[in-house]
Design a protein around this motif. Structure first.
Motif, mmCIF file in Angstrom:
data_model
loop_
_atom_site.group_PDB
_atom_site.id
_atom_site.type_symbol
_atom_site.label_atom_id
_atom_site.label_comp_id
_atom_site.label_asym_id
_atom_site.label_seq_id
_atom_site.Cartn_x
_atom_site.Cartn_y
_atom_site.Cartn_z
ATOM 1 N N ILE A 108 -49.869 16.700 -53.071
ATOM 2 C CA ILE A 108 -48.887 16.749 -53.374
ATOM 3 C C ILE A 108 -48.971 16.297 -54.710
ATOM 4 O O ILE A 108 -49.896 15.944 -55.981
ATOM 5 N N SER A 109 -47.807 17.451 -55.962
ATOM 6 C CA SER A 109 -48.264 18.013 -57.354
ATOM 7 C C SER A 109 -46.701 17.498 -57.728
ATOM 8 O O SER A 109 -46.639 17.050 -57.165
ATOM 9 N N SER A 110 -46.522 18.585 -59.112
ATOM 10 C CA SER A 110 -45.775 18.080 -59.864
ATOM 11 C C SER A 110 -45.483 19.416 -60.231
ATOM 12 O O SER A 110 -45.989 20.296 -60.909
ATOM 13 N N THR A 111 -43.225 19.636 -60.681
ATOM 14 C CA THR A 111 -43.014 20.960 -61.003
ATOM 15 C C THR A 111 -43.469 20.697 -62.957
ATOM 16 O O THR A 111 -43.665 21.293 -63.596
ATOM 17 N N GLY A 112 -43.955 19.203 -63.292
ATOM 18 C CA GLY A 112 -45.157 19.464 -64.567
ATOM 19 C C GLY A 112 -45.900 20.619 -65.143
ATOM 20 O O GLY A 112 -46.630 20.931 -65.979
ATOM 21 N N VAL A 113 -46.271 21.440 -63.902
ATOM 22 C CA VAL A 113 -46.987 23.000 -63.848
ATOM 23 C C VAL A 113 -46.450 24.089 -64.816
ATOM 24 O O VAL A 113 -46.609 24.811 -65.238
ATOM 25 N N TYR A 114 -44.843 24.429 -64.840
ATOM 26 C CA TYR A 114 -44.123 24.834 -65.227
ATOM 27 C C TYR A 114 -43.875 24.308 -67.150
ATOM 28 O O TYR A 114 -43.513 22.873 -66.750
ATOM 29 N N LEU A 162 -38.564 11.766 -60.411
ATOM 30 C CA LEU A 162 -38.135 10.865 -58.820
ATOM 31 C C LEU A 162 -37.583 10.034 -59.256
ATOM 32 O O LEU A 162 -38.108 9.392 -60.175
ATOM 33 N N PHE A 163 -37.278 9.173 -58.421
ATOM 34 C CA PHE A 163 -36.134 7.793 -58.901
ATOM 35 C C PHE A 163 -35.534 7.995 -56.963
ATOM 36 O O PHE A 163 -35.747 8.357 -55.652
ATOM 37 N N GLY A 164 -35.002 6.779 -56.990
ATOM 38 C CA GLY A 164 -34.863 5.985 -55.489
ATOM 39 C C GLY A 164 -35.388 4.706 -55.782
ATOM 40 O O GLY A 164 -35.745 3.917 -56.532
ATOM 41 N N GLY A 165 -34.645 3.661 -54.747
ATOM 42 C CA GLY A 165 -34.862 2.489 -54.776
ATOM 43 C C GLY A 165 -34.194 1.622 -56.120
ATOM 44 O O GLY A 165 -33.025 1.334 -56.644
ATOM 45 N N ASP A 166 -35.199 1.008 -56.729
ATOM 46 C CA ASP A 166 -35.186 -0.063 -58.079
ATOM 47 C C ASP A 166 -35.988 1.205 -59.597
ATOM 48 O O ASP A 166 -35.611 0.873 -60.359
ATOM 49 N N ALA A 184 -30.730 21.064 -72.138
ATOM 50 C CA ALA A 184 -32.349 21.249 -71.136
ATOM 51 C C ALA A 184 -31.322 20.408 -69.163
ATOM 52 O O ALA A 184 -30.566 19.341 -69.429
ATOM 53 N N PRO A 185 -31.467 21.022 -68.387
ATOM 54 C CA PRO A 185 -31.279 20.717 -67.834
ATOM 55 C C PRO A 185 -31.875 20.096 -66.873
ATOM 56 O O PRO A 185 -32.998 19.885 -67.308
ATOM 57 N N VAL A 186 -31.815 18.988 -65.952
ATOM 58 C CA VAL A 186 -32.327 17.788 -65.671
ATOM 59 C C VAL A 186 -32.700 18.505 -63.780
ATOM 60 O O VAL A 186 -32.179 19.798 -63.094
ATOM 61 N N ASN A 187 -34.094 17.760 -63.873
ATOM 62 C CA ASN A 187 -34.695 18.225 -62.390
ATOM 63 C C ASN A 187 -35.229 17.182 -61.687
ATOM 64 O O ASN A 187 -35.969 16.742 -61.435
ATOM 65 N N LEU A 188 -34.200 16.484 -60.737
ATOM 66 C CA LEU A 188 -34.672 14.813 -60.046
ATOM 67 C C LEU A 188 -34.612 15.264 -58.971
ATOM 68 O O LEU A 188 -34.248 15.941 -57.775
ATOM 69 N N VAL A 189 -35.408 14.886 -58.020
ATOM 70 C CA VAL A 189 -35.125 14.456 -56.182
ATOM 71 C C VAL A 189 -35.530 12.999 -55.991
ATOM 72 O O VAL A 189 -36.089 12.493 -56.760
ATOM 73 N N HIS A 190 -34.428 12.529 -55.207
ATOM 74 C CA HIS A 190 -34.369 11.606 -54.869
ATOM 75 C C HIS A 190 -35.244 11.168 -53.786
ATOM 76 O O HIS A 190 -36.160 12.498 -52.582
ATOM 77 N N ARG A 191 -36.309 10.302 -53.853
ATOM 78 C CA ARG A 191 -37.715 9.711 -52.701
ATOM 79 C C ARG A 191 -37.145 9.830 -51.364
ATOM 80 O O ARG A 191 -38.105 10.136 -51.086
ATOM 81 N N GLU A 192 -36.166 9.915 -50.279
ATOM 82 C CA GLU A 192 -35.982 9.965 -49.160
ATOM 83 C C GLU A 192 -35.568 11.400 -49.117
ATOM 84 O O GLU A 192 -35.925 12.174 -48.600
ATOM 85 N N ASP A 193 -35.660 12.348 -49.904
ATOM 86 C CA ASP A 193 -35.533 13.498 -49.597
ATOM 87 C C ASP A 193 -37.036 13.984 -49.579
ATOM 88 O O ASP A 193 -36.540 15.275 -48.942
ATOM 89 N N CYS A 194 -37.957 13.604 -50.558
ATOM 90 C CA CYS A 194 -38.914 13.580 -50.725
ATOM 91 C C CYS A 194 -39.805 13.644 -49.520
ATOM 92 O O CYS A 194 -39.981 14.361 -49.184
ATOM 93 N N ILE A 195 -39.507 12.504 -49.158
ATOM 94 C CA ILE A 195 -40.029 12.408 -47.521
ATOM 95 C C ILE A 195 -39.983 12.592 -46.683
ATOM 96 O O ILE A 195 -40.475 12.702 -45.858
ATOM 97 N N ASN A 196 -38.427 13.151 -46.521
ATOM 98 C CA ASN A 196 -37.612 13.907 -44.895
ATOM 99 C C ASN A 196 -38.108 15.142 -45.407
ATOM 100 O O ASN A 196 -38.741 16.358 -44.432
ATOM 101 N N ALA A 197 -38.392 16.038 -46.503
ATOM 102 C CA ALA A 197 -39.471 17.265 -47.374
ATOM 103 C C ALA A 197 -40.426 17.561 -46.621
ATOM 104 O O ALA A 197 -41.400 18.411 -46.154
ATOM 105 N N LEU A 198 -41.684 16.117 -46.622
ATOM 106 C CA LEU A 198 -42.706 16.141 -46.537
ATOM 107 C C LEU A 198 -42.501 15.789 -44.626
ATOM 108 O O LEU A 198 -43.594 17.354 -44.170
ATOM 109 N N GLU A 199 -41.825 15.486 -44.466
ATOM 110 C CA GLU A 199 -41.901 15.326 -42.828
ATOM 111 C C GLU A 199 -41.615 16.949 -42.077
ATOM 112 O O GLU A 199 -42.072 17.746 -41.540
ATOM 113 N N LYS A 200 -40.472 17.351 -42.812
ATOM 114 C CA LYS A 200 -40.695 19.061 -42.407
ATOM 115 C C LYS A 200 -42.359 20.328 -42.983
ATOM 116 O O LYS A 200 -42.120 21.082 -41.795
ATOM 117 N N LEU A 201 -42.454 19.731 -43.734
ATOM 118 C CA LEU A 201 -43.687 20.418 -44.319
ATOM 119 C C LEU A 201 -44.213 20.403 -43.080
ATOM 120 O O LEU A 201 -45.555 21.051 -42.855
#
Length: 266
Positions: A108-114, A162-166, A184-201
């Motif tokens: 797990i890395s970050s879009t901070g590379v861009y 990342l966001f989600g929960g509290d 500037a555009p926001v680039n966000l993702v919900h924790r549950e989408d992260c988890i689902n993406a990880l399961e897919k991968l």
């Protein structure tokens, strides 16, 4: 499967709980021994493992032993401590992964590379990373430690904010004034989408590539955070009207083309 998650924090523990519900044997590591109780409570096999530039403290050999899947979810901590050498820490983990040679590795890395740029360029996984920032260079070099093993089935996952929960980034911006880059555009993702993406991968039998995971809508920082503050009853953040703005749009088209569907709008 036997799955080890190195770094069972805010994201890792929720991923571990979901994998456990699906009847996998899940091991999780935490750096603070006080957090082991949370893992035990969730029926996750707990380990206390700390990473240092000079080595690893804790039984990481046993932690990885016999695992089919290894997920590395260690926060770099570069924002709090810019002087930390995160690449050295990851290099200390590498020999233990090599010894196991698991069926699947998720790093797990970050879009901070861009790089943030004027004109807000759109980046996919083939885009060049930022070579003018020490943080971005460290993030990319840590990825390469694992990607340089050409025979590994590895997915490097670059999450947006990342966001989600509290947790929501507007809480840190509420009431602030003279914030930069209103358009500037926001680039966000919900924790549950992260988890689902990880399961897919995890399910990919053959992979050796990078994946962006960001919700595919990108409102401006001003529109998004002022709206969220109003909806949450927080003090409205105020933005500067500056002309020299920088930002970026992160594309998750590759993941969507794989058949992934985001479930949680930002």
């Amino acid at each position: 499967m036997r799955i080890a998650i190195l770094g069972c924090g805010w994201l890792g523990i929720e991923l571990a709980k979901k994998l456990k519900k699906e009847n996998h044997e899940v091991r999780g590591s935490v750096a603070n021994i006080e957090n082991m109780a949370k893992l035990r409570e969730a029926k996750i096999i707990p380990y206390n493992i700390k990473l240092f530039e000079k080595g690893v403290q804790g039984d990481i050999r046993s932690f990885f032993s016999g695992c089919h899947v290894i997920i590395i979810a260690v926060p770099p901590g570069l924002r709090k401590n810019p002087k930390v050498n995160f690449v050295k820490k990851m290099r200390k983990v590498l020999p233990f992964v090599e010894k196991v040679d698991p069926q699947k590795i998720i790093y797990i890395s970050s879009t901070g590379v861009y790089k943030d740029e004027p004109g807000f360029p759109e980046y996919d996984e083939n885009a060049s990373t930022n070579n003018s920032s020490d943080k971005a260079i460290q993030l990319r070099n840590a990825e390469l430690l694992f990607l340089n093993h050409k025979n590994w089935n590895i997915s490097v996952v670059r999450f947006g904010g990342l966001f989600g929960g509290d947790r929501h980034p507007v809480k840190y911006l509420a009431g602030k004034k003279e914030l930069k880059n209103p358009d500037a555009p926001v680039n966000l993702v919900h924790r549950e989408d992260c988890i689902n993406a990880l399961e897919k991968l995890i399910g990919l039998k053959k992979d050796h590539s990078v994946w962006n995971v960001v919700y595919p809508e990108h409102p401006t920082r001003r529109d998004y955070y002022q709206r969220e503050a109003r909806e949450k009853g927080l003090e409205i953040p105020e933005f500067l009207e500056n002309k020299k703005q920088k930002g970026k749009i992160i594309s998750s088209r590759k993941l969507i083309d794989l058949g992934f569907k985001f479930q949680h709008p930002i």
